[in-house]
Design a protein around this motif. Sequence first.
Motif, PDB file in Angstrom:
ATOM      1  N   ALA A  62       0.828  -1.196   0.000  1.00  0.00           N
ATOM      2  CA  ALA A  62       0.000   0.000   0.000  1.00  0.00           C
ATOM      3  C   ALA A  62       0.862   1.245   0.000  1.00  0.00           C
ATOM      4  CB  ALA A  62      -0.906   0.000   1.223  1.00  0.00           C
ATOM      5  N   SER A  63       0.487   2.185  -0.824  1.00  0.00           N
ATOM      6  CA  SER A  63       1.106   3.493  -0.734  1.00  0.00           C
ATOM      7  C   SER A  63       0.410   4.256   0.378  1.00  0.00           C
ATOM      8  CB  SER A  63       0.966   4.226  -2.064  1.00  0.00           C
ATOM      9  OG  SER A  63      -0.400   4.394  -2.382  1.00  0.00           O
ATOM     10  N   ALA A  64       1.062   5.261   0.916  1.00  0.00           N
ATOM     11  CA  ALA A  64       0.481   6.013   2.016  1.00  0.00           C
ATOM     12  C   ALA A  64      -0.777   6.725   1.541  1.00  0.00           C
ATOM     13  CB  ALA A  64       1.497   7.006   2.544  1.00  0.00           C
ATOM     14  N   LEU A  65      -1.887   6.513   2.259  1.00  0.00           N
ATOM     15  CA  LEU A  65      -3.142   7.160   1.915  1.00  0.00           C
ATOM     16  C   LEU A  65      -3.115   8.589   2.433  1.00  0.00           C
ATOM     17  CD1 LEU A  65      -6.028   6.609   0.737  1.00  0.00           C
ATOM     18  CD2 LEU A  65      -6.729   6.154   3.087  1.00  0.00           C
ATOM     19  N   ASP A  66      -3.384   9.531   1.576  1.00  0.00           N
ATOM     20  CA  ASP A  66      -3.379  10.936   1.972  1.00  0.00           C
ATOM     21  C   ASP A  66      -4.666  11.256   2.725  1.00  0.00           C
ATOM     22  OD1 ASP A  66      -3.158  13.645   2.297  1.00  0.00           O
ATOM     23  OD2 ASP A  66      -3.179  14.137   0.153  1.00  0.00           O
ATOM     24  N   THR A  67      -4.557  11.426   4.024  1.00  0.00           N
ATOM     25  CA  THR A  67      -5.722  11.756   4.855  1.00  0.00           C
ATOM     26  C   THR A  67      -5.584  13.145   5.469  1.00  0.00           C
ATOM     27  OG1 THR A  67      -4.710  10.710   6.793  1.00  0.00           O
ATOM     28  CG2 THR A  67      -6.121   9.322   5.405  1.00  0.00           C
ATOM     29  N   SER A  68      -4.769  13.972   4.869  1.00  0.00           N
ATOM     30  CA  SER A  68      -4.512  15.289   5.453  1.00  0.00           C
ATOM     31  C   SER A  68      -5.739  16.185   5.444  1.00  0.00           C
ATOM     32  CB  SER A  68      -3.363  15.981   4.706  1.00  0.00           C
ATOM     33  OG  SER A  68      -3.674  16.105   3.319  1.00  0.00           O
ATOM     34  N   LYS A 157      -3.697  -0.026  -3.910  1.00  0.00           N
ATOM     35  CA  LYS A 157      -3.140   1.173  -3.288  1.00  0.00           C
ATOM     36  C   LYS A 157      -3.958   1.643  -2.087  1.00  0.00           C
ATOM     37  CE  LYS A 157      -1.251   2.846  -7.684  1.00  0.00           C
ATOM     38  NZ  LYS A 157      -1.313   3.919  -8.711  1.00  0.00           N
ATOM     39  N   SER A 158      -5.280   1.666  -2.234  1.00  0.00           N
ATOM     40  CA  SER A 158      -6.140   2.240  -1.191  1.00  0.00           C
ATOM     41  C   SER A 158      -6.754   1.202  -0.268  1.00  0.00           C
ATOM     42  CB  SER A 158      -7.263   3.062  -1.846  1.00  0.00           C
ATOM     43  OG  SER A 158      -6.734   4.099  -2.640  1.00  0.00           O
ATOM     44  N   ALA A 159      -6.869  -0.036  -0.730  1.00  0.00           N
ATOM     45  CA  ALA A 159      -7.484  -1.085   0.090  1.00  0.00           C
ATOM     46  C   ALA A 159      -6.758  -2.402  -0.128  1.00  0.00           C
ATOM     47  CB  ALA A 159      -8.968  -1.220  -0.250  1.00  0.00           C
ATOM     48  N   PRO A 160      -5.468  -2.463   0.190  1.00  0.00           N
ATOM     49  CA  PRO A 160      -4.691  -3.671  -0.099  1.00  0.00           C
ATOM     50  C   PRO A 160      -5.171  -4.906   0.643  1.00  0.00           C
ATOM     51  CG  PRO A 160      -3.450  -2.158   1.301  1.00  0.00           C
ATOM     52  CD  PRO A 160      -4.651  -1.406   0.825  1.00  0.00           C
ATOM     53  N   GLU A 161      -5.646  -4.741   1.887  1.00  0.00           N
ATOM     54  CA  GLU A 161      -6.131  -5.912   2.627  1.00  0.00           C
ATOM     55  C   GLU A 161      -7.419  -6.443   2.006  1.00  0.00           C
ATOM     56  OE1 GLU A 161      -6.376  -5.374   6.829  1.00  0.00           O
ATOM     57  OE2 GLU A 161      -4.498  -4.241   6.922  1.00  0.00           O
ATOM     58  N   LEU A 162      -8.293  -5.543   1.593  1.00  0.00           N
ATOM     59  CA  LEU A 162      -9.529  -5.952   0.926  1.00  0.00           C
ATOM     60  C   LEU A 162      -9.210  -6.605  -0.409  1.00  0.00           C
ATOM     61  CD1 LEU A 162     -12.633  -5.893   0.959  1.00  0.00           C
ATOM     62  CD2 LEU A 162     -12.503  -3.647  -0.157  1.00  0.00           C
ATOM     63  N   HIS A 163      -8.242  -6.077  -1.100  1.00  0.00           N
ATOM     64  CA  HIS A 163      -7.820  -6.642  -2.376  1.00  0.00           C
ATOM     65  C   HIS A 163      -7.370  -8.091  -2.200  1.00  0.00           C
ATOM     66  CE1 HIS A 163      -4.886  -6.623  -5.987  1.00  0.00           C
ATOM     67  NE2 HIS A 163      -6.117  -6.802  -6.439  1.00  0.00           N
ATOM     68  N   GLY A 164      -6.677  -8.376  -1.107  1.00  0.00           N
ATOM     69  CA  GLY A 164      -6.234  -9.728  -0.846  1.00  0.00           C
ATOM     70  C   GLY A 164      -7.297 -10.621  -0.256  1.00  0.00           C
ATOM     71  N   PRO A 370     -18.840   5.650  -8.032  1.00  0.00           N
ATOM     72  CA  PRO A 370     -19.263   6.364  -9.242  1.00  0.00           C
ATOM     73  C   PRO A 370     -18.183   7.317  -9.740  1.00  0.00           C
ATOM     74  CG  PRO A 370     -21.019   6.346  -7.609  1.00  0.00           C
ATOM     75  CD  PRO A 370     -19.774   5.849  -6.912  1.00  0.00           C
ATOM     76  N   THR A 371     -18.232   7.638 -11.006  1.00  0.00           N
ATOM     77  CA  THR A 371     -17.261   8.563 -11.586  1.00  0.00           C
ATOM     78  C   THR A 371     -17.389   9.960 -10.992  1.00  0.00           C
ATOM     79  OG1 THR A 371     -18.811   8.959 -13.407  1.00  0.00           O
ATOM     80  CG2 THR A 371     -17.086   7.319 -13.764  1.00  0.00           C
ATOM     81  N   SER A 372     -18.519  10.239 -10.334  1.00  0.00           N
ATOM     82  CA  SER A 372     -18.721  11.557  -9.715  1.00  0.00           C
ATOM     83  C   SER A 372     -18.061  11.671  -8.347  1.00  0.00           C
ATOM     84  CB  SER A 372     -20.218  11.838  -9.576  1.00  0.00           C
ATOM     85  OG  SER A 372     -20.832  10.877  -8.714  1.00  0.00           O
ATOM     86  N   SER A 373     -17.441  10.603  -7.866  1.00  0.00           N
ATOM     87  CA  SER A 373     -16.843  10.625  -6.532  1.00  0.00           C
ATOM     88  C   SER A 373     -15.716  11.644  -6.451  1.00  0.00           C
ATOM     89  CB  SER A 373     -16.296   9.235  -6.176  1.00  0.00           C
ATOM     90  OG  SER A 373     -15.534   9.290  -4.984  1.00  0.00           O
ATOM     91  N   ALA A 374     -15.737  12.404  -5.364  1.00  0.00           N
ATOM     92  CA  ALA A 374     -14.662  13.370  -5.116  1.00  0.00           C
ATOM     93  C   ALA A 374     -13.536  12.753  -4.299  1.00  0.00           C
ATOM     94  CB  ALA A 374     -15.227  14.593  -4.386  1.00  0.00           C
ATOM     95  N   ASN A 375     -13.801  11.577  -3.728  1.00  0.00           N
ATOM     96  CA  ASN A 375     -12.831  10.969  -2.801  1.00  0.00           C
ATOM     97  C   ASN A 375     -12.715   9.463  -3.016  1.00  0.00           C
ATOM     98  OD1 ASN A 375     -12.618  13.524  -1.029  1.00  0.00           O
ATOM     99  ND2 ASN A 375     -14.816  13.056  -0.957  1.00  0.00           N
ATOM    100  N   ALA A 381     -10.880   2.989   1.008  1.00  0.00           N
ATOM    101  CA  ALA A 381     -10.275   2.693   2.309  1.00  0.00           C
ATOM    102  C   ALA A 381     -11.344   2.529   3.379  1.00  0.00           C
ATOM    103  CB  ALA A 381      -9.306   3.801   2.691  1.00  0.00           C
ATOM    104  N   PHE A 382     -12.399   3.346   3.297  1.00  0.00           N
ATOM    105  CA  PHE A 382     -13.492   3.207   4.253  1.00  0.00           C
ATOM    106  C   PHE A 382     -14.228   1.888   4.042  1.00  0.00           C
ATOM    107  CE2 PHE A 382     -18.039   3.604   5.176  1.00  0.00           C
ATOM    108  CZ  PHE A 382     -17.971   3.813   6.546  1.00  0.00           C
ATOM    109  N   TYR A 383     -14.445   1.519   2.796  1.00  0.00           N
ATOM    110  CA  TYR A 383     -15.144   0.268   2.534  1.00  0.00           C
ATOM    111  C   TYR A 383     -14.342  -0.920   3.043  1.00  0.00           C
ATOM    112  CZ  TYR A 383     -18.431  -2.864   0.356  1.00  0.00           C
ATOM    113  OH  TYR A 383     -19.395  -3.828   0.169  1.00  0.00           O
ATOM    114  N   GLU A 384     -13.041  -0.837   2.941  1.00  0.00           N
ATOM    115  CA  GLU A 384     -12.190  -1.875   3.520  1.00  0.00           C
ATOM    116  C   GLU A 384     -12.447  -2.006   5.012  1.00  0.00           C
ATOM    117  OE1 GLU A 384      -7.703  -2.870   2.639  1.00  0.00           O
ATOM    118  OE2 GLU A 384      -7.787  -1.269   4.146  1.00  0.00           O
ATOM    119  N   LYS A 385     -12.631  -0.893   5.696  1.00  0.00           N
ATOM    120  CA  LYS A 385     -12.949  -0.914   7.132  1.00  0.00           C
ATOM    121  C   LYS A 385     -14.283  -1.613   7.379  1.00  0.00           C
ATOM    122  CE  LYS A 385      -9.567   1.368   9.180  1.00  0.00           C
ATOM    123  NZ  LYS A 385      -8.729   0.733  10.245  1.00  0.00           N
TER     124      LYS A 385
END
Length: 537
Positions: A62-68, A157-164, A370-375, A381-385
């Motif tokens: 996983a690359s570092a998720l930007d949560t700033s 990148k954003s949900a590596p554990e879910l990916h696995g 959706p393609t309209s997602s801003a995030n 990452a949230f869905y992985e949670k």
Amino acid sequence: MAVPKKWWGLGLSASLLAAILSGCSSGSNNGNNGDAQATASASSTESASPSASGAAATASPASALDTSKKVELQFYMVGDAPADLKEIESKINEMALQDLNATVKFNFTTWSDWSQKYKLLLASGQPIDLIFTADWTQYQTYANKGAFLPLDDLLPKSAPELHGFVPKEMWDAVKVGGKIYTVPSTYEEYVTDGIVYREDLRKKYNLPVPDSLEHLENYLDGIKKNEPGMTPIADKGNLHVEAYQLHPDLKNMAYKVGSTPYGLNIPYDDPHNVTSYWGSQAHLDMLKIFKGWTDKGYLPRNQLNDATRGPDLFASGKAAVVLSAQNPTAYGQLLSKMAGTGMEIAYFPYPMYKGYSTPVHPIHNGFAIPTSSANPERALAFYEKLVLDKRYNLLTEYGVEGKHYEVSADGHYQAVGDAGASGFPREGMNGWAWRNPEYMLFDTSYDVVGGIFKQLETISKPDFLTGLAEDYTPYQAERAALEQVQQEYLAPLEAGVVKDVEAGLKTFMEKAKAAGLDKVQDGYKQQLDSYLTEIGR
């Protein structure tokens, strides 16, 4: 109860159709409505998910998720929200703010006209970060139209554990045009329908088990004679059409009527040999049966305008049978809801009459961005949670322990207080897609449901048709016109309120052909043939 591994080799890739368009189109399912879909998806089995070990995709580092930057994610579900949603949302946001610097707004379509609302959500371009997908919400069509973001690069990148966690074969099964557009549930299911009926009344009046059309009508006749104040059939909005599955001439249909595209009869054992169910003798026979049911008072004449859900009417003791949208798990939910009422109910699965059942395809429950997602990164990452973090999963599937549910000494789920009046019933957020078999809790009714699934497994055949990603762009106008004709001319026939059934069916077919039925059916059949050839059927 594992789905046979041979299933995974069938229907895993969608057809490469026309170039993906930017717009979104209707998610209508050719006759299905919200009541049917509500319980059609609310299903689960006593089986375990495919093991993530060995079969799982290899997760990339996983690359570092930007949560700033703090963000609010817009999360859309189909169906109705539970009464205590705000409490659950608040607790989830406390964790999500700490873990991801994000909050989440859970939105629900309601079951009233959900399909149109779903279509408008995706067509509007409004910011949506996660949205429920399924075969019955036209996942493949929307993916083909460019409504969703491809997840292939985002997942590692954003949900590596879910990916696995999700097995590779499931990722392959949900691909459209070679790309992943949804995160499938790993929980294996059967969602084949059946009849739920009042077993106590059957015993009291010595009525037959409704396991055929003849026995069903004898059962309904006995209810009408002995319980004149009761509505024999609970289904509203002509959902009783699911009873066609008891017609001897239609045993081999690969789809049920509600989801059969454009009135086509696709034989399971010879799917290239497609004929039209609409206008056939079998169709006429069933419409005459429905007319007889209305004339005899088995069905209310106002059923098309009655918003009461059939299962709710049944659970209140005011009806004797529910003929549609009752998969084994929906039956289990009714068992729980009606426990302590003194009413005994029973279940007959349609597949036991038809001779085969099909396990659910992985696209049946999922979530897309959706393609309209801003995030998109934060959303994934949230869905992985939701799937993998036990705190998130239990809270959103079962509510607050001690307030909404308890876990018995033997590990069963137990609702606190009246389950029917709970502010958060089991799976109260319709969280079918993020079920995690490692965390799932079952009430005692699922012991019965598990037995039904073992029955269905003995006659299981693979679902090879759901993987077809239809592109209806070439006949979109005709398709829309056909939907209007169905509503105006076919629905009253199915409700049994047309006096002359033969003349009514003739009129419907004339109007349907004028609307472009032949073009629509031919266009679909061409795609079906290509798809079947692609998968080796």
